[in-house]
Design an enzyme around this catalytic site. Structure first.
Site, PDB file in Angstrom:
ATOM      1  N   SER A 141      62.414 -12.854 -29.527  1.00 46.44           N
ATOM      2  CA  SER A 141      62.338 -13.814 -28.431  1.00 46.44           C
ATOM      3  C   SER A 141      60.906 -14.245 -28.207  1.00 46.44           C
ATOM      4  O   SER A 141      59.962 -13.515 -28.534  1.00 46.44           O
ATOM      5  CB  SER A 141      62.882 -13.184 -27.146  1.00 46.44           C
ATOM      6  OG  SER A 141      62.615 -14.004 -26.018  1.00 46.44           O
ATOM      7  N   TYR A 154      62.506  -6.682 -20.881  1.00 46.31           N
ATOM      8  CA  TYR A 154      63.118  -7.551 -21.899  1.00 46.31           C
ATOM      9  C   TYR A 154      62.074  -7.926 -22.946  1.00 46.31           C
ATOM     10  O   TYR A 154      62.325  -7.838 -24.157  1.00 46.31           O
ATOM     11  CB  TYR A 154      63.681  -8.806 -21.244  1.00 46.31           C
ATOM     12  CG  TYR A 154      64.132  -9.849 -22.244  1.00 46.31           C
ATOM     13  CD1 TYR A 154      65.346  -9.721 -22.915  1.00 46.31           C
ATOM     14  CD2 TYR A 154      63.341 -10.972 -22.526  1.00 46.31           C
ATOM     15  CE1 TYR A 154      65.758 -10.660 -23.839  1.00 46.31           C
ATOM     16  CE2 TYR A 154      63.742 -11.919 -23.450  1.00 46.31           C
ATOM     17  CZ  TYR A 154      64.950 -11.765 -24.102  1.00 46.31           C
ATOM     18  OH  TYR A 154      65.341 -12.699 -25.025  1.00 46.31           O
TER      19      TYR A 154
END
Length: 266
Positions: A141, A154
């Site tokens: 990501s 995250y």
């Protein structure tokens, strides 16, 4: 590795990008083992696919290594071989700062995003190494290189996926198993709803933002990267823009991200 006539395992195949990966792989002539923890979501993927014979559904928790070892046996029993895995399944954390996160929330994000990916690789790699050619695709990501406010864990999990992928690429260099790490920016999915039970889907105006990738476009780019043996792919306008800015001035990139997140929270 071209998808045609290959057997490819896709995690998170019940919705979003994972579902699109399944559908597009089938269209390319691949056989697909779709994996998800949500049976209803998998059933919907099957319905959309039109019940093709080349698609198998597997309900499994990727955070449980013993369950993934059983998954290997299930996929081989159905398809006879495995040529590739796409580690797409992932969740985000609630949009709150690290101090406010509970340890069980932290564990869940790390277990799904990092250890889930690791479990899949450890379990399937011995099979992949027996194939004439094979491929591992890991989805990291933008949050894995650029800190996003309220997504510290995250980001840490996706940074771990990125480094794992790069190290794995190095270890498997000049072998039959190739590795691609994909670093997407924002994708118009309901990841917040699917991650921690938010009752609201993403607003339509957010999903239609020209800075966000559609799930179909993201899946298409991911598969193109696999089929052309890319080492690292940064996909999405926002991810490419922030990567460029971050390479020149990390502080400026972080400041801009904070302003964007603050504006979008209202």
């Amino acid at each position: 590795m071209k998808a045609n006539n290959k057997v490819i395992v896709v995690t998170g195949g019940g919705n979003g990008v994972g579902r699109e990966l399944v559908l597009q792989l089938l269209a390319k002539g691949a056989s697909v083992a779709a994996v998800d923890i949500n049976k209803q979501a998998l059933d919907e993927t099957l319905r959309i696919a039109g019940c093709p014979q080349k698609l198998s559904l597997h309900v499994a928790d990727i955070t449980n290594y013993e369950a993934i070892l059983k998954l290997v046996d299930e996929v081989v029993a159905k398809h006879g071989k495995v040529d590739g895995i796409i580690n797409n399944a992932g969740i985000i954390q609630p949009f709150i700062n690290l101090r406010e996160l509970k340890m069980d929330q932290i564990d869940r994000v790390m277990n799904v995003n990092y250890f889930g990916t690791l479990n899949m690789i450890k379990a399937f790699l011995p099979l992949l190494q027996k194939r004439p050619e094979a491929h591992i695709v890991n989805i990291s990501s933008m949050g894995g290189f650029l800190p996003v406010p309220g997504q510290s864990i995250y980001g840490a999990s996706k940074a771990a996926v990125r480094m794992l992928s790069e190290a794995l690429y190095s270890e498997l260099l000049n072998t039959n198993v190739h590795v691609t790490v994909v670093i997407p920016g924002g994708i118009a999915t309901d990841i917040k709803k699917n991650s921690y039970g938010s009752s609201k889907s993403a607003p339509e105006e957010q999903k239609n933002s020209n800075m966000l990738l559609s799930p179909a476009k993201a899946a298409s780019l991911i598969l193109k990267g696999m089929e052309t043996d890319k080492y690292k792919m940064i996909i999405g306008k926002d991810a490419n823009l922030m990567n460029l800015l971050y390479s020149f001035s990390p502080k400026a990139a972080i400041s801009l991200m904070n302003k964007v997140m603050a504006a979008n929270s209202h």
